[in-house]
Design a protein around this motif. Structure first.
Motif, PDB file in Angstrom:
ATOM      1  N   ALA A  82       0.828  -1.206   0.000  1.00  0.00           N
ATOM      2  CA  ALA A  82       0.000   0.000   0.000  1.00  0.00           C
ATOM      3  C   ALA A  82       0.860   1.252   0.000  1.00  0.00           C
ATOM      4  O   ALA A  82       0.473   2.284  -0.552  1.00  0.00           O
ATOM      5  CB  ALA A  82      -0.928  -0.007   1.211  1.00  0.00           C
ATOM      6  N   ALA A  83       2.039   1.154   0.613  1.00  0.00           N
ATOM      7  CA  ALA A  83       2.933   2.303   0.704  1.00  0.00           C
ATOM      8  C   ALA A  83       3.786   2.483  -0.547  1.00  0.00           C
ATOM      9  O   ALA A  83       3.947   3.596  -1.048  1.00  0.00           O
ATOM     10  CB  ALA A  83       3.843   2.167   1.923  1.00  0.00           C
ATOM     11  N   ARG A  84       4.321   1.405  -1.075  1.00  0.00           N
ATOM     12  CA  ARG A  84       5.311   1.492  -2.150  1.00  0.00           C
ATOM     13  C   ARG A  84       4.715   1.380  -3.546  1.00  0.00           C
ATOM     14  O   ARG A  84       5.360   1.761  -4.535  1.00  0.00           O
ATOM     15  CB  ARG A  84       6.370   0.401  -1.970  1.00  0.00           C
ATOM     16  CG  ARG A  84       7.129   0.500  -0.663  1.00  0.00           C
ATOM     17  CD  ARG A  84       8.188  -0.569  -0.547  1.00  0.00           C
ATOM     18  NE  ARG A  84       9.240  -0.397  -1.568  1.00  0.00           N
ATOM     19  CZ  ARG A  84      10.235  -1.256  -1.737  1.00  0.00           C
ATOM     20  NH1 ARG A  84      10.317  -2.333  -0.974  1.00  0.00           N
ATOM     21  NH2 ARG A  84      11.145  -1.027  -2.664  1.00  0.00           N
ATOM     22  N   GLY A  85       3.506   0.848  -3.657  1.00  0.00           N
ATOM     23  CA  GLY A  85       2.894   0.679  -4.960  1.00  0.00           C
ATOM     24  C   GLY A  85       3.479  -0.505  -5.709  1.00  0.00           C
ATOM     25  O   GLY A  85       4.448  -1.130  -5.269  1.00  0.00           O
ATOM     26  N   PRO A  86       2.925  -0.837  -6.855  1.00  0.00           N
ATOM     27  CA  PRO A  86       3.373  -2.019  -7.598  1.00  0.00           C
ATOM     28  C   PRO A  86       4.796  -1.904  -8.128  1.00  0.00           C
ATOM     29  O   PRO A  86       5.438  -2.912  -8.407  1.00  0.00           O
ATOM     30  CB  PRO A  86       2.360  -2.108  -8.747  1.00  0.00           C
ATOM     31  CG  PRO A  86       1.829  -0.727  -8.904  1.00  0.00           C
ATOM     32  CD  PRO A  86       1.805  -0.148  -7.525  1.00  0.00           C
ATOM     33  N   ARG A  87       5.308  -0.679  -8.272  1.00  0.00           N
ATOM     34  CA  ARG A  87       6.662  -0.500  -8.808  1.00  0.00           C
ATOM     35  C   ARG A  87       7.732  -0.500  -7.725  1.00  0.00           C
ATOM     36  O   ARG A  87       8.928  -0.386  -8.029  1.00  0.00           O
ATOM     37  CB  ARG A  87       6.734   0.797  -9.610  1.00  0.00           C
ATOM     38  CG  ARG A  87       5.824   0.792 -10.833  1.00  0.00           C
ATOM     39  CD  ARG A  87       5.981   2.064 -11.633  1.00  0.00           C
ATOM     40  NE  ARG A  87       5.112   2.058 -12.811  1.00  0.00           N
ATOM     41  CZ  ARG A  87       5.042   3.053 -13.682  1.00  0.00           C
ATOM     42  NH1 ARG A  87       5.790   4.129 -13.516  1.00  0.00           N
ATOM     43  NH2 ARG A  87       4.230   2.968 -14.718  1.00  0.00           N
ATOM     44  N   GLY A  88       7.322  -0.568  -6.468  1.00  0.00           N
ATOM     45  CA  GLY A  88       8.292  -0.660  -5.390  1.00  0.00           C
ATOM     46  C   GLY A  88       9.088   0.606  -5.145  1.00  0.00           C
ATOM     47  O   GLY A  88      10.300   0.553  -4.904  1.00  0.00           O
ATOM     48  N   HIS A  89       8.429   1.760  -5.185  1.00  0.00           N
ATOM     49  CA  HIS A  89       9.126   3.002  -4.857  1.00  0.00           C
ATOM     50  C   HIS A  89       9.688   2.926  -3.436  1.00  0.00           C
ATOM     51  O   HIS A  89       9.135   2.249  -2.562  1.00  0.00           O
ATOM     52  CB  HIS A  89       8.171   4.193  -4.966  1.00  0.00           C
ATOM     53  CG  HIS A  89       7.769   4.517  -6.364  1.00  0.00           C
ATOM     54  ND1 HIS A  89       8.683   4.773  -7.357  1.00  0.00           N
ATOM     55  CD2 HIS A  89       6.533   4.637  -6.932  1.00  0.00           C
ATOM     56  CE1 HIS A  89       8.048   5.038  -8.488  1.00  0.00           C
ATOM     57  NE2 HIS A  89       6.747   4.954  -8.266  1.00  0.00           N
ATOM     58  N   LEU A  90      10.746   3.666  -3.187  1.00  0.00           N
ATOM     59  CA  LEU A  90      11.344   3.677  -1.849  1.00  0.00           C
ATOM     60  C   LEU A  90      10.418   4.310  -0.825  1.00  0.00           C
ATOM     61  O   LEU A  90      10.420   3.930   0.353  1.00  0.00           O
ATOM     62  CB  LEU A  90      12.683   4.423  -1.884  1.00  0.00           C
ATOM     63  CG  LEU A  90      13.790   3.792  -2.725  1.00  0.00           C
ATOM     64  CD1 LEU A  90      15.045   4.659  -2.673  1.00  0.00           C
ATOM     65  CD2 LEU A  90      14.095   2.380  -2.247  1.00  0.00           C
ATOM     66  N   TYR A  91       9.629   5.282  -1.270  1.00  0.00           N
ATOM     67  CA  TYR A  91       8.713   6.012  -0.386  1.00  0.00           C
ATOM     68  C   TYR A  91       7.339   6.091  -1.053  1.00  0.00           C
ATOM     69  O   TYR A  91       7.220   5.885  -2.267  1.00  0.00           O
ATOM     70  CB  TYR A  91       9.246   7.420  -0.108  1.00  0.00           C
ATOM     71  CG  TYR A  91      10.634   7.416   0.492  1.00  0.00           C
ATOM     72  CD1 TYR A  91      10.837   7.170   1.842  1.00  0.00           C
ATOM     73  CD2 TYR A  91      11.754   7.629  -0.324  1.00  0.00           C
ATOM     74  CE1 TYR A  91      12.109   7.139   2.383  1.00  0.00           C
ATOM     75  CE2 TYR A  91      13.033   7.607   0.208  1.00  0.00           C
ATOM     76  CZ  TYR A  91      13.198   7.354   1.564  1.00  0.00           C
ATOM     77  OH  TYR A  91      14.458   7.315   2.091  1.00  0.00           O
TER      78      TYR A  91
END
Length: 287
Positions: free
Chosen positions: A178-187
């Motif tokens: 839920a925090a990083r999204g499907p692309r795996g952002h750091l924040y």
């Protein structure tokens, strides 16, 4: 835009933009800077105008203006039928998890858009006679803090609320996606470390803030406060009697707020910087 790009667009320093974000609604830009902001908005396209309207719209019903549930900016958000809280749909699929960005597949679920607030928890206390947090005066929701995250709750308190609402505490993986999204952002907002987008120790606020304060810090799913403000209980039990925590807090350095970071605590721990939010895998429970 990034902070640097937006600052350049307006003709101000990036420190000035960070200062505006950190002070929230209390900031009053100088007339020349306000004029630059107004000009930028006026020259933007319909999509930007629509998003601006969503972020700044005040409910027409006076009863809703004092509500602890703020206006939402975007994404697939639905209201849960039991506690009435807004939840965001996190679609099934793979996301990049942990410090090593390992691909993990999760089934679809909903997660609370905001941490559980004092006002939300007060309704639970009234309905169930569950003990109120120890710092509430005479067991009542603190005046002026209705839209702040509830704190001084143990993992057992959080679980009791979730059970009453027909939900559950999220797993650490559900919380992280839920925090990083499907692309795996750091924040939640991307890959740039920007403490001004959340309530961490660097901001110097020294207390909780309203759960809808940091509009620029929302995740790709439109979920708030997934960095800073309060630690949040998860369901994972790394060892008997201990549970994982996510998000960091106003008491923590920004480095600990990264969604991939690990922390845990005893189930009985309660403090002024620890709260929670809920999730649900019942996709028919929200509408």
């Amino acid at each position: 835009m990034s902070i640097e790009a937006f600052a350049s667009h307006l003709g101000v320093s990036d420190r000035m933009v960070s200062k505006w974000e950190a002070r929230g609604a209390g900031i009053q830009p100088r007339p020349v800077n306000q004029a630059a902001l107004d000009t930028s908005l006026a020259s933007s396209g319909p999509e930007v105008h629509e998003r601006f309207a969503r972020l700044t719209t005040v409910p027409s019903d006076p009863a809703e203006q004092g509500s602890a549930t703020p206006v939402l900016p975007r994404q697939d958000h639905r209201r849960h039928h039991t506690d009435g809280r807004q939840m965001a749909l996190i679609e099934a699929g793979v996301f990049l998890s942990g410090p090593d960005n390992e691909p993990v597949w999760l089934a679809a679920y909903y997660i609370d858009v905001f941490p559980v607030t004092n006002a939300d928890y007060a309704r639970f206390v009234a309905a169930t006679k569950h003990p109120a947090p120890q710092h509430w005066p005479n067991g009542r929701c603190p005046a002026g803090l209705r839209d702040h995250p509830v704190v001084f709750v143990t993992w057992h308190d959080a679980t009791a609320y979730a059970r009453w609402a027909g939900k559950a505490l999220p797993t650490s993986l559900q919380w992280e996606k839920a925090a990083r999204g499907p692309r795996g952002h750091l924040y939640p907002w991307g890959d740039r470390p920007t403490p001004a987008k959340c309530n961490s120790r660097e901001g110097g606020i020294g207390s909780t803030t309203p759960v809808d304060r940091y509009h620029s810090g929302v995740s790709p799913y439109g979920v708030y406060d997934l960095c800073g403000n309060t630690w949040e209980w998860c369901s994972d039990e790394p060892e008997p009697g201990r549970r994982e925590l996510k998000a960091g807090a106003f008491t923590s350095p920004f480095a600990r707020a990264a969604p991939s970071a690990y922390n845990d605590a005893a189930e009985t721990m309660l403090d002024d910087d620890t709260g929670f939010r809920c999730c649900s895998t019942d996709l028919e429970a929200s509408s």
